[in-house]
Design a protein around this motif. Structure first.
Motif, PDB file in Angstrom:
ATOM      1  N   GLY A  71      16.230  15.031  19.305  1.00 45.00           N
ATOM      2  CA  GLY A  71      17.373  15.425  18.497  1.00 45.00           C
ATOM      3  C   GLY A  71      18.620  14.688  18.942  1.00 45.00           C
ATOM      4  N   GLU A  72      19.731  15.068  18.376  1.00 42.29           N
ATOM      5  CA  GLU A  72      20.994  14.403  18.701  1.00 42.29           C
ATOM      6  C   GLU A  72      21.740  15.096  19.832  1.00 42.29           C
ATOM      7  N   ARG A  73      21.483  16.392  20.031  1.00 43.86           N
ATOM      8  CA  ARG A  73      22.247  17.181  21.005  1.00 43.86           C
ATOM      9  C   ARG A  73      21.635  17.059  22.403  1.00 43.86           C
ATOM     10  N   VAL A  74      22.495  16.777  23.402  1.00 39.44           N
ATOM     11  CA  VAL A  74      22.069  16.734  24.804  1.00 39.44           C
ATOM     12  C   VAL A  74      22.062  18.174  25.314  1.00 39.44           C
ATOM     13  N   ILE A  75      20.921  18.604  25.875  1.00 37.77           N
ATOM     14  CA  ILE A  75      20.814  19.989  26.344  1.00 37.77           C
ATOM     15  C   ILE A  75      20.805  20.096  27.859  1.00 37.77           C
ATOM     16  N   ALA A  76      20.600  18.962  28.548  1.00 38.45           N
ATOM     17  CA  ALA A  76      20.581  18.964  30.013  1.00 38.45           C
ATOM     18  C   ALA A  76      20.586  17.522  30.493  1.00 38.45           C
ATOM     19  N   LYS A  77      20.593  17.387  31.815  1.00 34.88           N
ATOM     20  CA  LYS A  77      20.471  16.067  32.438  1.00 34.88           C
ATOM     21  C   LYS A  77      19.328  16.134  33.433  1.00 34.88           C
ATOM     22  N   ASP A  78      18.580  15.052  33.542  1.00 30.08           N
ATOM     23  CA  ASP A  78      17.471  15.031  34.495  1.00 30.08           C
ATOM     24  C   ASP A  78      17.984  14.731  35.901  1.00 30.08           C
ATOM     25  N   ASP A  79      17.080  14.602  36.856  1.00 26.63           N
ATOM     26  CA  ASP A  79      17.455  14.384  38.260  1.00 26.63           C
ATOM     27  C   ASP A  79      18.259  13.109  38.475  1.00 26.63           C
ATOM     28  N   GLN A  80      18.069  12.123  37.616  1.00 28.52           N
ATOM     29  CA  GLN A  80      18.814  10.866  37.733  1.00 28.52           C
ATOM     30  C   GLN A  80      20.115  10.886  36.926  1.00 28.52           C
ATOM     31  N   GLY A  81      20.422  11.998  36.296  1.00 27.37           N
ATOM     32  CA  GLY A  81      21.634  12.117  35.504  1.00 27.37           C
ATOM     33  C   GLY A  81      21.499  11.634  34.070  1.00 27.37           C
ATOM     34  N   ASP A  82      20.282  11.279  33.680  1.00 30.22           N
ATOM     35  CA  ASP A  82      20.062  10.828  32.307  1.00 30.22           C
ATOM     36  C   ASP A  82      19.999  12.031  31.372  1.00 30.22           C
ATOM     37  N   PRO A  83      20.473  11.854  30.141  1.00 26.88           N
ATOM     38  CA  PRO A  83      20.487  12.986  29.207  1.00 26.88           C
ATOM     39  C   PRO A  83      19.084  13.386  28.767  1.00 26.88           C
ATOM     40  N   ILE A  84      18.920  14.690  28.573  1.00 25.59           N
ATOM     41  CA  ILE A  84      17.710  15.251  27.978  1.00 25.59           C
ATOM     42  C   ILE A  84      18.141  15.813  26.627  1.00 25.59           C
ATOM     43  N   PHE A  85      17.509  15.320  25.579  1.00 22.66           N
ATOM     44  CA  PHE A  85      17.890  15.709  24.230  1.00 22.66           C
ATOM     45  C   PHE A  85      17.035  16.870  23.737  1.00 22.66           C
ATOM     46  N   GLU A  86      17.623  17.670  22.853  1.00 18.22           N
ATOM     47  CA  GLU A  86      16.884  18.772  22.246  1.00 18.22           C
ATOM     48  C   GLU A  86      15.681  18.238  21.486  1.00 18.22           C
ATOM     49  N   ASP A  87      14.683  19.079  21.339  1.00 21.96           N
ATOM     50  CA  ASP A  87      13.509  18.739  20.540  1.00 21.96           C
ATOM     51  C   ASP A  87      13.819  19.138  19.102  1.00 21.96           C
ATOM     52  N   ALA A  88      13.819  18.159  18.213  1.00 22.32           N
ATOM     53  CA  ALA A  88      14.103  18.419  16.803  1.00 22.32           C
ATOM     54  C   ALA A  88      12.816  18.439  15.982  1.00 22.32           C
ATOM     55  N   GLY A  89      11.684  18.514  16.663  1.00 24.41           N
ATOM     56  CA  GLY A  89      10.392  18.507  15.988  1.00 24.41           C
ATOM     57  C   GLY A  89       9.932  19.907  15.604  1.00 24.41           C
ATOM     58  N   LEU A  90       8.633  20.053  15.484  1.00 30.11           N
ATOM     59  CA  LEU A  90       8.046  21.321  15.045  1.00 30.11           C
ATOM     60  C   LEU A  90       8.076  22.407  16.118  1.00 30.11           C
ATOM     61  N   THR A  91       8.088  22.024  17.394  1.00 28.67           N
ATOM     62  CA  THR A  91       7.990  23.020  18.466  1.00 28.67           C
ATOM     63  C   THR A  91       9.069  24.098  18.400  1.00 28.67           C
ATOM     64  N   PRO A  92      10.364  23.753  18.325  1.00 34.18           N
ATOM     65  CA  PRO A  92      11.362  24.835  18.282  1.00 34.18           C
ATOM     66  C   PRO A  92      11.243  25.717  17.044  1.00 34.18           C
ATOM     67  N   TRP A  93      10.911  25.138  15.927  1.00 34.83           N
ATOM     68  CA  TRP A  93      10.726  25.918  14.696  1.00 34.83           C
ATOM     69  C   TRP A  93       9.550  26.866  14.872  1.00 34.83           C
ATOM     70  N   PHE A  94       8.434  26.330  15.363  1.00 33.57           N
ATOM     71  CA  PHE A  94       7.243  27.143  15.614  1.00 33.57           C
ATOM     72  C   PHE A  94       7.573  28.297  16.561  1.00 33.57           C
ATOM     73  N   LEU A  95       8.246  28.004  17.676  1.00 31.93           N
ATOM     74  CA  LEU A  95       8.561  29.043  18.661  1.00 31.93           C
ATOM     75  C   LEU A  95       9.492  30.107  18.100  1.00 31.93           C
ATOM     76  N   SER A  96      10.429  29.715  17.237  1.00 36.39           N
ATOM     77  CA  SER A  96      11.313  30.725  16.644  1.00 36.39           C
ATOM     78  C   SER A  96      10.535  31.608  15.669  1.00 36.39           C
ATOM     79  N   LEU A  97       9.599  31.021  14.932  1.00 35.56           N
ATOM     80  CA  LEU A  97       8.765  31.825  14.027  1.00 35.56           C
ATOM     81  C   LEU A  97       7.825  32.737  14.812  1.00 35.56           C
ATOM     82  N   VAL A  98       7.296  32.238  15.919  1.00 30.44           N
ATOM     83  CA  VAL A  98       6.445  33.076  16.772  1.00 30.44           C
ATOM     84  C   VAL A  98       7.238  34.276  17.264  1.00 30.44           C
ATOM     85  N   LYS A  99       8.461  34.049  17.724  1.00 31.35           N
ATOM     86  CA  LYS A  99       9.303  35.140  18.226  1.00 31.35           C
ATOM     87  C   LYS A  99       9.568  36.169  17.125  1.00 31.35           C
ATOM     88  N   LYS A 100       9.850  35.692  15.907  1.00 25.91           N
ATOM     89  CA  LYS A 100      10.108  36.584  14.774  1.00 25.91           C
ATOM     90  C   LYS A 100       8.877  37.447  14.480  1.00 25.91           C
TER      91      LYS A 100
END
Length: 116
Positions: A71-100
């Motif tokens: 995705g476009e949004r940085v959600i964290a940084k790894d051990d080397q300080g490199d950005p970790i981007f959000e997952d814009a794929g099916l996983t977050p959608w699936f997990l939100s539907l599972v929670k619902k």
């Protein structure tokens, strides 16, 4: 959990909480024979438990197989300080539907428990 963990679990007794909702499926003959063989190999497990736990492992593997889409949004940084981007794929959608649906099913189970 992978299939190896599942087989190790079948060799021991385990209890899981079941949903009120049930599913009925008609299996191809060969798959039904394989389920029957597993029931015979693991006599402490019922056919329902074996099918349920196989489905659980398959669903875990489906979730793991969803591709990561950066995705476009940085959600964290790894051990080397490199950005970790959000997952814009099916996983977050699936997990939100599972929670619902998990909340809905838990509510139904609680209502069912109260009726007993």
């Amino acid at each position: 959990m992978d299939i190896h963990d599942l087989i190790r679990r079948w060799e021991k007794a385990s209890v899981t909480r079941l949903a009120v909702e049930s599913f009925s499926v008609q299996l191809p003959l060969y798959d039904a024979a394989r389920i029957a063989a597993l029931v015979e190999i693991f006599p402490l497990k019922s056919r329902q438990e074996i099918v349920s736990e196989l489905l659980n492992v398959a669903l875990d593997q489906v979730e793991e197989a969803f591709p990561y889409v950066q995705g476009e949004r940085v959600i964290a940084k790894d051990d080397q300080g490199d950005p970790i981007f959000e997952d814009a794929g099916l996983t977050p959608w699936f997990l939100s539907l599972v929670k619902k649906h998990e909340a809905r099913l838990a509510s139904e189970a609680a209502r069912s428990d109260m009726e007993l």
